[in-house]
Scaffold this motif. Structure first.
Motif, short mmCIF file in Angstrom:
data_model
loop_
_atom_site.label_atom_id
_atom_site.label_comp_id
_atom_site.label_asym_id
_atom_site.label_seq_id
_atom_site.Cartn_x
_atom_site.Cartn_y
_atom_site.Cartn_z
N THR A 278 0.80 -1.33 -0.14
CA THR A 278 -0.10 -0.05 0.05
C THR A 278 0.90 1.14 -0.13
OG1 THR A 278 -1.68 -1.27 1.44
CG2 THR A 278 -2.07 1.07 1.12
N ASN A 279 1.79 1.23 0.79
CA ASN A 279 2.73 2.48 1.04
C ASN A 279 3.51 2.59 -0.54
OD1 ASN A 279 4.52 4.23 1.88
ND2 ASN A 279 6.15 2.80 2.65
N GLU A 280 3.76 1.43 -1.11
CA GLU A 280 4.37 1.82 -2.55
C GLU A 280 3.32 2.43 -3.49
OE1 GLU A 280 6.18 -1.86 -4.03
OE2 GLU A 280 8.27 -0.81 -3.30
N ILE A 281 2.17 1.82 -3.38
CA ILE A 281 1.12 2.47 -4.07
C ILE A 281 0.93 4.06 -4.01
CG2 ILE A 281 -1.39 2.49 -4.60
CD1 ILE A 281 -1.45 -0.45 -4.45
N LEU A 282 0.82 4.33 -2.68
CA LEU A 282 0.61 5.78 -2.54
C LEU A 282 1.91 6.69 -2.59
CD1 LEU A 282 -0.91 5.36 1.16
CD2 LEU A 282 -2.16 5.73 -0.84
N ASP B 298 -8.36 26.60 -26.93
CA ASP B 298 -9.07 27.28 -25.48
C ASP B 298 -9.18 26.64 -24.18
OD1 ASP B 298 -9.72 29.86 -25.65
OD2 ASP B 298 -11.98 29.74 -26.15
N LEU B 299 -7.90 26.07 -24.00
CA LEU B 299 -8.18 24.97 -22.79
C LEU B 299 -8.06 25.91 -21.51
CD1 LEU B 299 -7.85 22.11 -22.08
CD2 LEU B 299 -5.54 22.39 -21.90
N CYS B 300 -8.78 25.78 -20.38
CA CYS B 300 -8.86 26.16 -19.34
C CYS B 300 -8.95 25.04 -18.12
CB CYS B 300 -10.01 27.14 -19.08
SG CYS B 300 -10.15 28.41 -20.07
N VAL B 301 -7.71 25.08 -17.31
CA VAL B 301 -7.63 23.93 -16.39
C VAL B 301 -7.51 24.67 -14.94
CG1 VAL B 301 -5.82 22.24 -15.73
CG2 VAL B 301 -6.58 22.31 -17.93
N ARG B 302 -8.15 23.73 -14.02
CA ARG B 302 -8.18 24.16 -12.57
C ARG B 302 -7.79 22.93 -11.90
NH1 ARG B 302 -14.06 26.23 -12.15
NH2 ARG B 302 -15.28 24.22 -12.74
N TYR B 303 -7.02 22.94 -10.45
CA TYR B 303 -6.89 21.55 -9.82
C TYR B 303 -8.13 21.04 -9.22
CZ TYR B 303 -2.05 21.15 -10.51
OH TYR B 303 -0.69 21.11 -11.11
N ARG C 259 -5.16 15.34 -6.95
CA ARG C 259 -5.09 16.64 -5.94
C ARG C 259 -5.27 16.07 -4.38
NH1 ARG C 259 -4.37 21.92 -4.19
NH2 ARG C 259 -6.08 22.42 -2.56
N PHE C 260 -6.16 15.22 -4.09
CA PHE C 260 -6.26 14.45 -2.91
C PHE C 260 -5.11 14.08 -2.38
CE2 PHE C 260 -6.54 10.31 -0.37
CZ PHE C 260 -7.39 11.00 0.74
N PHE C 261 -4.06 13.42 -3.12
CA PHE C 261 -2.77 12.85 -2.40
C PHE C 261 -1.89 14.14 -2.31
CE2 PHE C 261 -5.02 9.53 -5.06
CZ PHE C 261 -4.81 8.43 -3.70
N ASP C 262 -2.16 15.10 -3.07
CA ASP C 262 -1.21 16.35 -2.96
C ASP C 262 -1.63 17.11 -1.36
OD1 ASP C 262 -0.05 16.15 -5.24
OD2 ASP C 262 -1.09 17.54 -6.34
N THR C 263 -2.87 17.06 -1.16
CA THR C 263 -3.39 17.64 0.00
C THR C 263 -3.42 16.89 1.34
OG1 THR C 263 -5.67 17.36 -0.44
CG2 THR C 263 -4.59 19.44 -1.33
N THR C 264 -2.98 15.65 1.04
CA THR C 264 -3.22 14.63 2.35
C THR C 264 -1.90 14.15 2.52
OG1 THR C 264 -5.35 14.17 1.57
CG2 THR C 264 -4.72 13.04 3.30
N ARG D 94 7.01 20.84 -2.50
CA ARG D 94 5.94 19.96 -2.80
C ARG D 94 5.40 19.28 -1.30
NH1 ARG D 94 8.17 16.64 -7.99
NH2 ARG D 94 7.92 18.30 -9.30
N ALA D 95 6.36 18.91 -0.47
CA ALA D 95 5.82 18.11 0.69
C ALA D 95 5.19 18.99 1.49
CB ALA D 95 7.01 17.42 1.62
N MET D 96 5.59 20.21 1.67
CA MET D 96 5.00 21.17 2.33
C MET D 96 3.64 21.55 1.80
SD MET D 96 6.61 21.89 4.89
CE MET D 96 6.90 20.23 4.58
N TYR D 97 3.55 21.44 0.62
CA TYR D 97 2.12 21.94 -0.08
C TYR D 97 1.20 20.73 0.38
CZ TYR D 97 -1.01 21.83 -4.16
OH TYR D 97 -2.15 21.75 -5.19
N SER D 98 1.65 19.51 0.48
CA SER D 98 0.77 18.48 0.95
C SER D 98 0.24 18.69 2.16
CB SER D 98 1.34 17.07 0.53
OG SER D 98 2.26 16.90 1.27
N ARG D 99 0.83 19.54 3.08
CA ARG D 99 0.40 19.45 4.51
C ARG D 99 -0.69 20.49 4.71
NH1 ARG D 99 3.83 17.13 8.64
NH2 ARG D 99 4.84 15.37 7.18
#
Length: 1582
Positions: free
Chosen positions: A502-506, A1349-1354, A1115-1120, A959-964
């Motif tokens: 599981t750790n490797e997957i995450l 005309d590409l518009c993208v958000r997280y 995004r969930f993994f970036d923020t958790t 990046r690590a901080m961003y996820s915190r």
């Protein structure tokens, strides 16, 4: 009936003709005098208040008990109260036999009871307010009471009343007690001299009570408070208002601190050591040491246990008595055999007559229960306290030993970190648990023997049959218990494997999603989970068998006994013997089950002691290597000299020129002269790593004071060993290491050196040698803040701290951390990269104010810029200006020019020693060799200047901080659920309600996740089982009552009567057998359904969790934080798997047992229900308060355990550093603090459990008393009364389990709540509007990309990161995208894979709008190479093609293109060779090439490279570029560049800024725009 004090049924009542004292009524009246005297004197003092309040000692706790004989007085007073109760009862029973009321028989006794109670309250108040003069009143009372009782006793003797009369015995006991109390009072006067003496003795309260921080008062309070844990009330009540924190529980009393216990255990162990000194094959016994240090409390606990067990048998005996008397119909009046004299005008009872009264038996039963429970809880408490003290002492001993362990022991693997962690976490706990259960070992056999004897007296031989059933089934129970332990170990192995996967997957989730492999890896986790569940099924089966045995054995035993009794002995079964034996069987079963547990723990304890013994006798660091020399002279806090500039390193000129220039420049003589003595000298040193073979041989070196010495040589030639040998970490075979003394002290030898052999006495006292600031090769960090890691226990100086952080270029890294240098790093903190860790370790060495600094290869993890800066600012400027002696081990030869002294090593001996000049003159060959090596380093350097390692590390950290940021977000989510259950209310009160409310909704979710069918089955089988158990006992009532009626009715039998009787007997026996059998079957079914329900719930919850997490948007993994997600899979899943089912089982069983008992009693008599109301209210409040406090204390215990375990592993890892710095005592101190904190939390938790149990036990006793008293008068049949009382007795056992299990369940259900909070995550939308079949198999064929005309958000609530981007990429084009950090380059690459939310515009690839495709189809048809290479543990084949769709030829072809074919061929197993976790067995460059091969295997016509060359060296980058140009020539390649020169050869360049495209065109046309952004990038990158 008329009332009068002396009664008026005889005319002699008031006759005093024979002398006043010969009137029995007057004697009793005389006894009233002392009691009334005491009440009159003490009441004003107690109630009107003290005039003496001001004289109270100013002390925090009013629990200071300082009068001698304190405990004895309490015990005597309790006995006195008991005798008073007997006296009152005897008076009332005697009075009932008289024709008129004789108040004098019991009235004085009642007043005496009140007086005795007052005496102890009065005494307690005087003692806590320290005003001994007022004790005179008590002294007078004891004297008067003693005299009046003695007169009465003497008169009884004169008139022929003797031992056969109970009243005589009671009076005698009173005389003895008053005499003893008088003696205690005289002793207080003798010791404290408060009266009759000139100088009263002054006393001071104990240290603990003067310390406001000590809140654990059990050792200091009086006996009553000790027995009932009354002192815990404030804590438990305040817990309801605000959470219990470490502040609330204060600190441990001195006697319980780890240090105190360590000293006593160490002394005992040393004594054992001395005994076996002359017997080399024997090891000192830890058991004897434990017995010597902790024997007394163990014996005390065992004594309490014996008393409790013996009192436990009072229950069945009293029940038997009560039922017998109710059954006996005709009572014959007994005449008293006393001489008839006027004195004996009242009734005197013998003790047998007294005990024939049912009410007396009921009260006796109540008192016996109260006492039994008090003793039992006291025994538990003492055992637990001793266990905790032992654990503290053992931890301190282990820690002390760790600090002395020889390094070779650690490095040669004789003592691995794992073993040490096991000693700390497992072995000490096994011993602690053994002590908890220890008293059971010797109490149980006694209990069993007593039980069998009593059964034999009640039922004869048939009792032995029942006992035999229990004894024969006990080994089965033991077998099941050992099986359980085995299965648990297997389960642990599987869950470890599952966690690893599981750790490797995450960690690699981004890659898995981009390659659409999440389901493949998810399946692998599920496979392991299935194995784990199979193991858990076995576990559940054994657990349910164990529970089944627990419930079924008593039923089987009772069945066997009663059937044998009826048929073999041919005796009718009476209710008295039936119900007494029933409750005896209940008593017997408990020790027999516990016995299997205790035996298991005893075996484990023996193994643990064996391991500890091996550990304590393992090798220690040699004492001869602790160098002498006075304690480190702390230099003045580094004064900086602004005038001196450090020698600059000229980067532009190659190193070899600098070296030549250095040779020619005249410099100061660096050879150490006599004035400049050596700081350290080694004479003829041979050093070994404990193998006996010398690793370093013939070492003769000196290290000049205040200068920079460099140690160089090839890898593995012994450079690091040399440092460790000097520090004394190695075994010295011969030779010696000498440290110079500071010139100021003592008379020195001519060369200013002391050898280790000549230690003077005065030196012994000083520290053995300087502390050395040491930075090891492998960075070692504490679990502490950055600042604590750098200052490392030294006083903080802002100026010095800033200088050090600047020298190590740490400031930019610190600025990135969420709390700056107050951020926790280390194991449990934020993960730093190797380079950042290394720089913190070097900073620690620089910051310390020591005269000697050892740096072991500090540049190994740093790039050239950082190394240069550190060399310049840190070593040359900071250390040298302080005139500190520096020894630097390094591979970077370009720094040799700065060395004042060089030691060149080769194969474990010193090749050359001297200045660079000396070496050039004496060994030109070596010098030339160095020059060629420098040449090579120069070339590498040119390649290397491109890669700025620091920038990369910081990016990762960012990046690590961003996820915190998310932790807060996550907590909010968890909070929302609770809010659903609550209406909006004032915050404070709703928070309180949350703390006291059971999470019923979550419980319901848990139960239903196991499936409604199983839930229904569980509820039905549970109810049926308990109904059948009640039915069995009710059948017994009918059976015994019927046989009793037969035996009492028929005195003359005829043959038909006999037949009738036998038929009825058979009918009852058959009914009993059928009910018992069905009861046993139902026991098995219920235990199985509960375990099965738990398993199904666990399976479903884990599967849902895994699916949700795998399908969550990126995004969930970036923020958790990964740790938070992993916790759900580890700790929380473990609780759901293994802890909730048994707790649930136990809770439902004990609740239903209590309910059925209360039901049976209420059925037997309705009056009991009235008494139940106040008891129910009391029970409700007790459980409500306890649950909250218990939850907090449990959390405290868990939270304080982790830092303790971490501190141990941390110390074991950093042994060399701690010893070099000489910081052992600081670390010991920290360990003692952590141990005490954890022990304190555990002690409070166990005291809270005792608090609860004492209260629920007393409630249980009240239930028994009310049941008994209401039954006696109700005119019910004796059988029903017996049944009611037997059930009332079981309630006392189960009430506290209801509350404990409820509290446990509340804590455990938190795990379900946390898992549920993750089940509400939005998943990615995997469905597309197109069917997968509609997409051509070879799509995308040509690789044409249109972005319009590409518009993208997280996320839908965030700002767009790409705004109206338009671009067109032709098939086969090579496109480069560049821009500053945050310009949207990576977001664009993620948009191709729909990893981000495309809310406007579209991307069309080969004519298909990607938004219409199913996600899996889209991602499986594109390829990407990420910046951080990700490899998974498993085979190389799995890493290249986890779906197993490609042939081996294709894989080899891909490896060949990536230039890895030869490497993989050379590995054992080729394609099936193993990759370790994270690909650690390959270099970063090789890992990136594997990723390239992986992308090639895909054969996709579009490849995206997201800064793929950022973290690799030049050579690998060149391979990558070449492959992209050749192998991917016909494919569309989009490169996101972090270094612009990599895209100069591209066909098209896109420059981005803030989500927009700024420049777009060929590199040539963009370079032509002088003021263009691309042109400026290229200029900056040159």
């Amino acid at each position: 009936m008329s009332l009068s004090f002396c009664g008026n049924d005889t005319n002699t009542s008031y006759n005093v003709n024979n002398g006043v004292l010969n009137n029995i009524c007057f004697l009793d009246a005389l006894n009233l005098v002392p009691h009334v005297f005491l009440l009159f004197i003490t009441f004003p003092i107690l109630f009107i208040g003290w005039g003496s309040q001001s004289s109270k000692v100013q002390i925090h706790h009013n629990t200071w008990l300082h009068f001698p004989g304190h405990n004895l007085r309490w015990i005597l007073t309790f006995v006195l109260l008991f005798v008073h109760v007997c006296e009152i009862a005897e008076g009332i029973v005697s009075d009932a036999k008289m024709t008129s009321r004789h108040l004098h028989l019991f009235m004085p006794a009642i007043v005496g009871f009140i007086a005795a109670t007052t005496s102890i309250i009065y005494y307690h108040n005087i003692e806590t307010s320290n005003f001994p003069k007022l004790l005179l009143a008590l002294f007078l009372y004891w004297v008067l009471a003693f005299i009046s009782k003695t007169i009465k006793l003497v008169k009884y003797c004169e008139n022929g009343i003797g031992v056969h009369q109970l009243r005589f015995c009671i009076t005698g006991a009173m005389v003895v007690l008053y005499g003893l109390l008088m003696a205690v009072e005289i002793n207080v006067i003798r010791v404290r001299r408060y009266v009759f003496f000139m100088s009263p003795q002054k006393v001071k309260p104990p240290e603990d009570l003067q310390d406001l921080g000590v809140r654990f008062l059990q050792p200091f309070v009086n006996l009553l408070s000790k027995a009932t844990y009354w002192w815990m009330n404030p804590l438990i009540i305040t817990a309801h208002k605000r959470p219990v924190e470490l502040r609330t529980i204060g600190k441990l009393p001195i006697a319980m601190r780890a240090l105190t216990n360590y000293v006593s255990l160490k002394d005992a162990y040393d004594e054992q050591k001395k005994k076996v000194m002359d017997q080399p094959h024997k090891t000192p016994s830890i058991w004897f040491a434990i017995y010597k240090a902790f024997g007394r409390p163990i014996l005390l606990s065992s004594t309490f246990r014996y008393l409790a067990d013996l009192l436990g048998f009072a229950g069945p005996l009293c029940i038997s008595g009560i039922v017998q008397h109710l059954g006996a119909t005709n009572e014959t009046k007994t005449e008293q055999d006393l001489p008839s004299s006027p004195f004996v005008s009242v009734c005197f009872l013998s003790s047998k007559e007294f005990l024939d009264n049912n009410f007396v038996l009921a009260v006796l039963l109540f008192l016996a229960l109260i006492l039994q429970r008090t003793f039992l809880q006291a025994s538990y408490y003492v055992a637990i306290e001793t266990g905790i003290n032992l654990r503290g002492a053992l931890l301190a001993m282990i820690y002390n030993k760790i600090l002395k362990l020889s390094t070779s022991n650690m490095s040669m693997g004789e003592m691995t970190l794992g073993q040490i962690n096991n000693l700390v976490a497992i072995e000490t706990n096994q011993l602690m648990w053994f002590l908890f259960l220890c008293p059971n070992l010797w109490a149980m056999p006694v209990q069993i023997i007593m039980g069998v004897i009593l059964l034999y007296k009640l039922l004869g031989v048939s009792a032995l049959v029942g006992a035999a059933v229990i004894v024969l089934l006990a080994p089965v129970q033991y077998f099941i218990a050992t099986k359980l332990a085995e299965v648990q170990k297997n389960t642990l192995d599987y869950s470890t494997e599952r966690l690893k996967k599981t750790n490797e997957i995450l960690k690699g989730i981004k890659l898995l999603k981009l390659y659409a492999w999440e389901n493949v890896f998810c399946a692998s986790v599920e496979e392991t989970r299935m194995k784990e569940l199979t193991s858990l099924k076995t576990f559940a089966l054994h657990t349910s068998l164990s529970i089944f045995m627990n419930a079924a054995i008593p039923i089987a035993a009772v069945l066997a006994t009663f059937v044998t009794h009826v048929y073999v002995e041919g005796v009718t079964l009476t209710p008295a013997s039936a119900f007494a034996s029933l409750s005896l069987f209940h008593i017997l079963v408990t020790p027999l089950f516990l016995l299997s547990t205790v035996v298991r723990f005893a075996v484990k304890a023996l193994v643990s002691v064996q391991k500890l013994s091996e550990f304590f006798t393992s090798d220690e660091i040699r004492d001869d290597s602790t160098r002498n020399g006075e304690s480190p002279a702390l230099l003045d806090a580094c004064r900086k000299h602004p005038g001196i500039h450090s020698r600059a390193i000229n980067r532009k000129q190659p190193l070899r020129y600098q070296l030549d220039r250095y040779e020619s420049s005249p410099r100061r003589q660096l050879r150490p002269q006599d004035s400049e003595e050596a700081a350290i000298k080694v004479y003829g040193g041979y050093f070994s790593w404990g193998t006996g073979l010398a690793t370093l041989s013939n070492i003769d070196i000196q290290i000049p004071t205040g200068q920079l010495t460099m140690v160089v040589g090839q890898v593995g030639c012994g450079k690091s060993s040399l440092l460790l040998a000097i520090l004394g970490e190695m075994q010295t075979l011969e030779g010696r290491v000498c440290w110079s003394k500071l010139p100021a002290e003592g008379d020195r030898r001519a060369d200013g050196l002391y050898s280790a052999g000549e230690v003077t006495a005065e030196e012994e006292d000083s520290k053995n040698r300087y502390s050395v600031a040491y930075a090891g090769q492998k960075p070692w960090l504490l679990n502490a803040t950055v600042e604590e890691n750098i200052t490392f226990g030294s006083p903080f100086s802002k100026k010095r701290y800033k200088a050090v952080t600047d020298a190590c270029s740490l400031q930019p890294d610190i600025d990135l951390l969420p709390f700056g240098d107050q951020t926790e790093i280390g194991e449990r903190g934020i993960n730093l990269s190797g380079g950042q860790r290394q720089r913190i370790c070097v900073a620690r060495a620089l910051y310390q104010n020591t005269s000697i600094v050892f740096l072991d290869d500090p540049f190994s993890a740093l790039d050239i810029h950082l190394s240069d800066h550190l060399m310049q600012e840190g070593i040359l400027k900071f250390l040298q200006e302080d005139k500190r002696t520096v020894v630097l081990v390094t591979h970077k030869l370009q720094y040799l020019t700065h060395a004042d002294w060089i030691i060149a090593m080769k194969d474990g001996f010193v090749l050359r020693e001297g200045t660079l000049k000396d070496i050039q003159n004496n060994d030109n060959e070596l010098y030339e060799h160095w020059k060629t090596l420098m040449n090579r380093q120069d070339q590498e350097l040119e390649k290397d200047t491109e890669a700025d390692q620091a920038a990369l590390e910081r990016k990762t950290l960012r990046r690590a901080m961003y996820s915190r940021e998310a932790k807060a977000h996550q907590m909010e989510e968890e909070g929302e659920e609770e809010e659903e259950e609550e209406d909006e209310e004032d915050e404070m009160s709703s928070a309180l309600r949350l703390r006291t409310k059971m999470p019923w909704r979550t419980c319901w979710r848990y139960l239903t996740s196991g499936g409604y069918l199983l839930l229904f089955l569980m509820v039905i089988s549970k109810l049926l089982k308990h109904s059948v158990i009640v039915a069995i006992d009710y059948w017994l009532v009918r059976w015994t009552s019927a046989s009793q009626n037969v035996s009492s009715d028929s005195t003359v039998y005829n043959v038909t009567d006999w037949r009738d009787m036998e038929e009825r007997q058979t009918y009852y026996v058959m009914g009993f057998c059928i009910l018992s059998a069905s009861g046993i079957v139902l026991c098995l079914i219920t235990s199985l359904t509960v375990e099965w329900l738990g398993l199904t719930a666990a399976r479903n919850l884990h599967n849902n969790l895994l699916k949700k997490i795998i399908l969550a948007p990126i995004r969930f993994f970036d923020t958790t934080p990964v740790g938070l997600i992993l916790n759900r899979f580890s700790a929380d899943t473990n609780i759901i798997d293994q802890h909730i089912p048994p707790t649930l089982e136990s809770l439902t069983r004990s609740t239903l047992l209590c309910l059925s008992a209360i039901g049976v009693i209420s059925y037997a008599n309705r009056f009991f229900l009235i008494a139940l109301i106040p008891l129910g209210v009391a029970f409700y409040f007790i459980q409500k308060y306890f649950r909250v406090a218990s939850k907090d204390l449990q959390e405290l215990d868990d939270n304080t355990q982790l830092p303790l375990l971490c501190h141990f592993s941390e110390t074991a890892e950093g042994l060399t550093t701690i010893r070099a710095f000489r910081h052992e005592s600081r670390f010991k101190q920290r360990m003692l603090e952590l141990t005490d904190t954890n022990n304190l939390a555990y002690l409070f938790l166990s005291a809270a459990n005792r608090w609860l149990e004492v209260r629920t036990d007393y409630l249980g006793a009240c239930i028994v008393l009310t049941a008994a008293i209401t039954s006696i008068n109700s005119g019910l049949t004796s059988g029903i009364v017996g049944l009611g009382l037997t059930y009332a007795l079981t309630v006392t056992n189960y009430l506290n389990w209801v509350v404990r299990n409820l509290a446990d369940l509340e804590v455990q259900i938190g795990a379900v709540k946390k898992v549920n909070s993750f089940l509400n995550i939005e998943s990615e939308c995997y469905e597309g509007s197109l069917d997968p079949q509609q997409v051509p198999d070879d799509w995308p064929k040509s690789g044409e990309i249109k972005i319009s005309d590409l518009c993208v958000r997280y996320e839908s609530n965030l700002k767009p990161v790409l705004k109206h981007v338009k671009a067109y990429i032709k098939p086969g084009q090579k496109v480069g995208i560049c821009g500053r950090t945050g310009s949207g380059k990576s977001s664009l690459s993620l948009a191709f894979f729909r990893m981000v939310d495309i809310f406007d515009g579209k991307i069309v690839i080969d004519g298909v709008d990607i938004c219409k495709l199913p996600l899996h189809t889209l991602r499986s048809r594109l390829s990407i190479i990420l910046q951080d290479p990700v490899l998974f543990s498993g085979s190389i084949r799995l890493n290249l093609d986890p779906e197993c769709t490609c042939s081996d030829e294709r894989l080899w072809e891909a490896l060949e293109i990536a230039q890895l074919k030869n490497l993989v061929k050379s590995l054992p197993g080729g394609l099936d060779a193993m990759v370790t976790e994270g690909g650690e067995n390959f270099s970063v460059g090789q890992r990136q090439l594997f990723c390239l091969a992986r992308a090639f295997v895909r054969k996709s016509s579009i490849l995206i490279m997201d800064e793929a060359t950022a973290s690799i060296d030049m050579a690998t980058e060149n391979i990558l570029q070449k492959v992209v140009m050749t192998a991917f020539a016909d494919r569309t390649v989009v490169t996101i560049a972090h270094r612009v020169h990599t895209i100069l050869t591209a066909d098209l360049v896109i420059v981005m800024r803030r989500g927009n495209i700024l420049e777009y065109g060929t590199p040539e046309s963009l370079l032509a725009q002088e003021d263009g952004i691309f042109a400026s990038f290229v200029r900056a990158d040159m």
